[in-house]
Design a protein around this motif. Structure first.
Motif, PDB file in Angstrom:
ATOM      1  N   CYS A   1       0.799  -1.225   0.000  1.00  0.00           N
ATOM      2  CA  CYS A   1       0.000   0.000   0.000  1.00  0.00           C
ATOM      3  C   CYS A   1       0.831   1.274   0.000  1.00  0.00           C
ATOM      4  O   CYS A   1       0.281   2.360  -0.217  1.00  0.00           O
ATOM      5  CB  CYS A   1      -0.934   0.005   1.213  1.00  0.00           C
ATOM      6  N   GLY A   2       2.095   1.188   0.259  1.00  0.00           N
ATOM      7  CA  GLY A   2       2.945   2.369   0.279  1.00  0.00           C
ATOM      8  C   GLY A   2       4.395   1.965   0.288  1.00  0.00           C
ATOM      9  O   GLY A   2       4.755   0.856   0.697  1.00  0.00           O
ATOM     10  N   ALA A   3       5.259   2.859  -0.206  1.00  0.00           N
ATOM     11  CA  ALA A   3       6.696   2.622  -0.240  1.00  0.00           C
ATOM     12  C   ALA A   3       7.404   3.895   0.196  1.00  0.00           C
ATOM     13  O   ALA A   3       7.224   4.942  -0.434  1.00  0.00           O
ATOM     14  CB  ALA A   3       7.140   2.205  -1.642  1.00  0.00           C
ATOM     15  N   GLU A   4       8.196   3.818   1.268  1.00  0.00           N
ATOM     16  CA  GLU A   4       8.844   4.993   1.845  1.00  0.00           C
ATOM     17  C   GLU A   4      10.340   4.759   1.988  1.00  0.00           C
ATOM     18  O   GLU A   4      10.772   4.025   2.883  1.00  0.00           O
ATOM     19  CB  GLU A   4       8.243   5.304   3.213  1.00  0.00           C
ATOM     20  N   PRO A   5      11.170   5.343   1.133  1.00  0.00           N
ATOM     21  CA  PRO A   5      12.621   5.216   1.294  1.00  0.00           C
ATOM     22  C   PRO A   5      13.061   5.750   2.660  1.00  0.00           C
ATOM     23  O   PRO A   5      12.566   6.765   3.136  1.00  0.00           O
ATOM     24  CB  PRO A   5      13.179   6.065   0.146  1.00  0.00           C
ATOM     25  N   ALA A   6      13.981   5.044   3.307  1.00  0.00           N
ATOM     26  CA  ALA A   6      14.466   5.450   4.615  1.00  0.00           C
ATOM     27  C   ALA A   6      15.253   6.753   4.504  1.00  0.00           C
ATOM     28  O   ALA A   6      15.990   6.969   3.544  1.00  0.00           O
ATOM     29  CB  ALA A   6      15.343   4.356   5.214  1.00  0.00           C
ATOM     30  N   ALA A   7      15.102   7.614   5.493  1.00  0.00           N
ATOM     31  CA  ALA A   7      15.769   8.912   5.466  1.00  0.00           C
ATOM     32  C   ALA A   7      17.281   8.765   5.528  1.00  0.00           C
ATOM     33  O   ALA A   7      18.015   9.545   4.902  1.00  0.00           O
ATOM     34  CB  ALA A   7      15.272   9.763   6.633  1.00  0.00           C
ATOM     35  N   ASP A   8      17.790   7.764   6.264  1.00  0.00           N
ATOM     36  CA  ASP A   8      19.236   7.606   6.413  1.00  0.00           C
ATOM     37  C   ASP A   8      19.853   6.738   5.328  1.00  0.00           C
ATOM     38  O   ASP A   8      21.075   6.702   5.182  1.00  0.00           O
ATOM     39  CB  ASP A   8      19.568   7.030   7.791  1.00  0.00           C
ATOM     40  N   ASP A   9      19.019   6.022   4.563  1.00  0.00           N
ATOM     41  CA  ASP A   9      19.515   5.149   3.501  1.00  0.00           C
ATOM     42  C   ASP A   9      18.424   4.975   2.458  1.00  0.00           C
ATOM     43  O   ASP A   9      17.592   4.070   2.574  1.00  0.00           O
ATOM     44  CB  ASP A   9      19.931   3.794   4.081  1.00  0.00           C
ATOM     45  N   PRO A  10      18.376   5.826   1.436  1.00  0.00           N
ATOM     46  CA  PRO A  10      17.318   5.756   0.422  1.00  0.00           C
ATOM     47  C   PRO A  10      17.224   4.404  -0.278  1.00  0.00           C
ATOM     48  O   PRO A  10      16.201   4.078  -0.871  1.00  0.00           O
ATOM     49  CB  PRO A  10      17.703   6.870  -0.558  1.00  0.00           C
ATOM     50  N   GLY A  11      18.312   3.613  -0.215  1.00  0.00           N
ATOM     51  CA  GLY A  11      18.277   2.301  -0.835  1.00  0.00           C
ATOM     52  C   GLY A  11      17.448   1.301  -0.063  1.00  0.00           C
ATOM     53  O   GLY A  11      17.105   0.240  -0.577  1.00  0.00           O
ATOM     54  N   ARG A  12      17.143   1.628   1.202  1.00  0.00           N
ATOM     55  CA  ARG A  12      16.308   0.760   2.030  1.00  0.00           C
ATOM     56  C   ARG A  12      14.905   1.348   2.073  1.00  0.00           C
ATOM     57  O   ARG A  12      14.726   2.515   2.383  1.00  0.00           O
ATOM     58  CB  ARG A  12      16.881   0.660   3.446  1.00  0.00           C
ATOM     59  N   VAL A  13      13.911   0.546   1.756  1.00  0.00           N
ATOM     60  CA  VAL A  13      12.541   1.039   1.622  1.00  0.00           C
ATOM     61  C   VAL A  13      11.633   0.385   2.649  1.00  0.00           C
ATOM     62  O   VAL A  13      11.656  -0.838   2.827  1.00  0.00           O
ATOM     63  CB  VAL A  13      12.000   0.775   0.198  1.00  0.00           C
ATOM     64  N   PHE A  14      10.843   1.214   3.336  1.00  0.00           N
ATOM     65  CA  PHE A  14       9.801   0.717   4.227  1.00  0.00           C
ATOM     66  C   PHE A  14       8.508   0.563   3.429  1.00  0.00           C
ATOM     67  O   PHE A  14       8.150   1.442   2.658  1.00  0.00           O
ATOM     68  CB  PHE A  14       9.553   1.682   5.382  1.00  0.00           C
ATOM     69  N   TYR A  15       7.822  -0.544   3.640  1.00  0.00           N
ATOM     70  CA  TYR A  15       6.573  -0.807   2.937  1.00  0.00           C
ATOM     71  C   TYR A  15       5.410  -0.830   3.914  1.00  0.00           C
ATOM     72  O   TYR A  15       5.503  -1.380   5.008  1.00  0.00           O
ATOM     73  CB  TYR A  15       6.652  -2.139   2.193  1.00  0.00           C
ATOM     74  N   ARG A  16       4.316  -0.208   3.483  1.00  0.00           N
ATOM     75  CA  ARG A  16       3.065  -0.316   4.209  1.00  0.00           C
ATOM     76  C   ARG A  16       2.271  -1.433   3.539  1.00  0.00           C
ATOM     77  O   ARG A  16       1.992  -1.372   2.347  1.00  0.00           O
ATOM     78  CB  ARG A  16       2.307   1.014   4.173  1.00  0.00           C
ATOM     79  N   ILE A  17       1.935  -2.431   4.310  1.00  0.00           N
ATOM     80  CA  ILE A  17       1.284  -3.608   3.745  1.00  0.00           C
ATOM     81  C   ILE A  17      -0.038  -3.886   4.444  1.00  0.00           C
ATOM     82  O   ILE A  17      -0.271  -3.470   5.578  1.00  0.00           O
ATOM     83  CB  ILE A  17       2.188  -4.853   3.834  1.00  0.00           C
ATOM     84  N   GLU A  18      -0.898  -4.590   3.748  1.00  0.00           N
ATOM     85  CA  GLU A  18      -2.141  -5.105   4.300  1.00  0.00           C
ATOM     86  C   GLU A  18      -2.295  -6.549   3.847  1.00  0.00           C
ATOM     87  O   GLU A  18      -1.866  -6.915   2.752  1.00  0.00           O
ATOM     88  CB  GLU A  18      -3.351  -4.290   3.830  1.00  0.00           C
ATOM     89  N   ALA A  19      -2.885  -7.362   4.713  1.00  0.00           N
ATOM     90  CA  ALA A  19      -3.170  -8.751   4.373  1.00  0.00           C
ATOM     91  C   ALA A  19      -4.670  -8.989   4.501  1.00  0.00           C
ATOM     92  O   ALA A  19      -5.344  -8.331   5.307  1.00  0.00           O
ATOM     93  CB  ALA A  19      -2.401  -9.699   5.291  1.00  0.00           C
ATOM     94  N   TRP A  20      -5.174  -9.909   3.708  1.00  0.00           N
ATOM     95  CA  TRP A  20      -6.609 -10.188   3.741  1.00  0.00           C
ATOM     96  C   TRP A  20      -6.906 -11.074   4.945  1.00  0.00           C
ATOM     97  O   TRP A  20      -6.462 -12.215   5.038  1.00  0.00           O
ATOM     98  CB  TRP A  20      -7.051 -10.868   2.455  1.00  0.00           C
ATOM     99  N   ASN A  21      -7.652 -10.509   5.902  1.00  0.00           N
ATOM    100  CA  ASN A  21      -8.059 -11.219   7.109  1.00  0.00           C
ATOM    101  C   ASN A  21      -9.280 -12.061   6.767  1.00  0.00           C
ATOM    102  O   ASN A  21     -10.381 -11.543   6.572  1.00  0.00           O
ATOM    103  CB  ASN A  21      -8.376 -10.216   8.215  1.00  0.00           C
ATOM    104  N   THR A  22      -9.092 -13.373   6.710  1.00  0.00           N
ATOM    105  CA  THR A  22     -10.192 -14.260   6.313  1.00  0.00           C
ATOM    106  C   THR A  22     -11.236 -14.414   7.413  1.00  0.00           C
ATOM    107  O   THR A  22     -12.341 -14.890   7.146  1.00  0.00           O
ATOM    108  CB  THR A  22      -9.645 -15.648   5.944  1.00  0.00           C
ATOM    109  N   VAL A  23     -10.893 -14.013   8.644  1.00  0.00           N
ATOM    110  CA  VAL A  23     -11.858 -14.094   9.736  1.00  0.00           C
ATOM    111  C   VAL A  23     -12.783 -12.886   9.711  1.00  0.00           C
ATOM    112  O   VAL A  23     -14.005 -13.000   9.737  1.00  0.00           O
ATOM    113  CB  VAL A  23     -11.137 -14.208  11.093  1.00  0.00           C
ATOM    114  N   ALA A  24     -12.180 -11.674   9.636  1.00  0.00           N
ATOM    115  CA  ALA A  24     -12.975 -10.439   9.619  1.00  0.00           C
ATOM    116  C   ALA A  24     -13.451 -10.080   8.218  1.00  0.00           C
ATOM    117  O   ALA A  24     -14.292  -9.195   8.059  1.00  0.00           O
ATOM    118  CB  ALA A  24     -12.158  -9.289  10.191  1.00  0.00           C
ATOM    119  N   ARG A  25     -12.901 -10.754   7.201  1.00  0.00           N
ATOM    120  CA  ARG A  25     -13.241 -10.490   5.801  1.00  0.00           C
ATOM    121  C   ARG A  25     -12.940  -9.039   5.436  1.00  0.00           C
ATOM    122  O   ARG A  25     -13.765  -8.315   4.877  1.00  0.00           O
ATOM    123  CB  ARG A  25     -14.722 -10.803   5.529  1.00  0.00           C
ATOM    124  N   GLU A  26     -11.711  -8.602   5.755  1.00  0.00           N
ATOM    125  CA  GLU A  26     -11.296  -7.241   5.418  1.00  0.00           C
ATOM    126  C   GLU A  26      -9.777  -7.192   5.355  1.00  0.00           C
ATOM    127  O   GLU A  26      -9.081  -8.078   5.846  1.00  0.00           O
ATOM    128  CB  GLU A  26     -11.810  -6.254   6.455  1.00  0.00           C
TER     129      GLU A  26
END
Length: 377
Positions: free
Chosen positions: A157-182
């Motif tokens: 859901c998102g990609a954020e290069p680290a401030a101290d090392d642009p080569g390292r990227v933080f990702y915002r992720i979501e997984a499909w919760n089969t229990v809550a169906r969301e």
């Protein structure tokens, strides 16, 4: 256990940061500056699933936030939730997400047929003609796997290069919760990190905490898990120092961070425990100055560490009886008859199946702490 991450993970470590202590209770007052998350791109997308999947994918990435106040710390390996069912008891060695496949995405931008991992970040395949960016993978839905082997879909859901090392990227992720169906962030949220991000790391960790290389598979390591924080402390497994890979130090760090003495995936530490880490390669050195988080005079040697667990142990971090550790992994440790390390690194028990030089990391901690009777049952 927390170690402030020094700047320049691939280069020399600034001397003013190398000796900073490791502490779980991170008392940062400044906000971490990071680029805002990149939203999924509008426009045509390639779907290899049916119409019902298309409706579900349209609901992904709607609840992410850009708020960043601190790096959460904890005792977890992946930093993910153990189960989608909060009412169901689960073992600490379980996870709703342990790895994802990079080939044959379930949903992707038009023309993207796969992803690849290199140097701490994900890349679209084939690469865009106009030049690759971190946002090229945003909106992709990958096929993941939980610790019980069941499939789980994961959206980037998102990609954020680290401030101290642009080569390292933080990702915002979501997984499909089969229990809550969301769609749901699989990373465990803490007070100082209400919406934790994840780093992509090559390979797969199993329930015992062992790492295995796996072509076309990566682990999304959440910020409050040992895999991720060991990278932030300086032990990026894809990096090297003086021509030597840091992969072994990173794996040893995941054992140290959780006090996984037996190398079986079980932690023996508590939240907000302060420790100091140092290694023989000079990435991190012993702290010599008193700070708000650490007083060297109060710390004492705890253990030495290899990729498969402790090689020698002076005492436990959480104050439980040492005999309980010996019972957990019978035959692994024997009483130490000598001292192969420094005078200040006395070991009570030592492994007989490894050479003295096998230890890559060592740590100090405050202790012994008062034992928790509930943990000794």
């Amino acid at each position: 256990m927390h170690r402030f991450a020094p700047r320049g993970l691939l280069g020399d470590v600034n001397a003013s940061f190398k000796a900073l202590p490791v502490c779980l209770f991170l008392l940062l007052t400044a906000r971490v500056q990071a680029a805002p998350p990149v939203a999924p791109k509008p426009g045509p997308a390639r779907s290899v699933s049916g119409p019902s999947d298309a409706e579900r994918y349209a609901r992904r990435c709607q609840s992410q936030t850009a708020q960043r106040i601190a790096r959460p710390q904890g005792t977890m390996l992946w930093g993910t939730k153990r189960s989608w069912d909060a009412e169901k008891p689960s073992d600490e060695r379980t996870s709703v997400l342990v790895s994802v496949a990079l080939d044959s995405p379930r949903q992707a931008e038009a023309g993207v047929k796969a992803l690849r991992f290199e140097g701490g970040r994900l890349w679209a395949v084939p690469a865009p003609e106009t030049g690759a960016t971190a946002s090229d993978v945003v909106g992709t839905v990958l096929q993941g796997t939980a610790s019980d082997g069941k499939p789980v879909e994961v959206a980037i859901c998102g990609a954020e290069p680290a401030a101290d090392d642009p080569g390292r990227v933080f990702y915002r992720i979501e997984a499909w919760n089969t229990v809550a169906r969301e769609w749901e962030n699989p990373c465990v949220a803490l007070d100082r990190s209400p919406a934790p991000r994840a780093l992509a790391v090559g390979g797969v960790w199993d329930a015992s905490g062992a790492h295995a290389d796996a072509p076309d598979r990566v682990t999304f390591a959440c910020e409050n898990g040992a895999i991720s924080k060991c990278i932030l402390w300086g032990y990026a497994p894809w990096a090297s120092r003086d021509g030597q890979s840091l992969a072994g130090l990173h794996q040893a760090c995941t054992r140290l961070a959780r006090a996984d003495y037996c190398g079986n995936g079980r932690s023996h530490t508590r939240q907000d425990t302060t420790i100091d880490i140092y290694d023989r390669m000079g990435v991190l050195e012993r702290a010599t100055e008193v700070t708000r988080e650490w007083d060297p005079a109060k710390g004492s040697f705890e253990a030495a560490w290899a990729p498969d667990g402790a090689t020698c142990l002076s005492r436990t971090r959480d104050g439980r009886a040492l005999d309980l550790i010996l019972q957990e992994c019978p035959g692994r440790f024997q009483p130490d008859t000598g001292n192969a390390g420094e005078a200040s690194e006395h070991c009570t028990v030592r492994r007989g199946d490894v050479q003295p030089g096998a230890a890559l990391l060592r740590n100090l901690s405050y202790g012994p702490a008062k034992a928790d009777p509930a943990r000794e049952r």
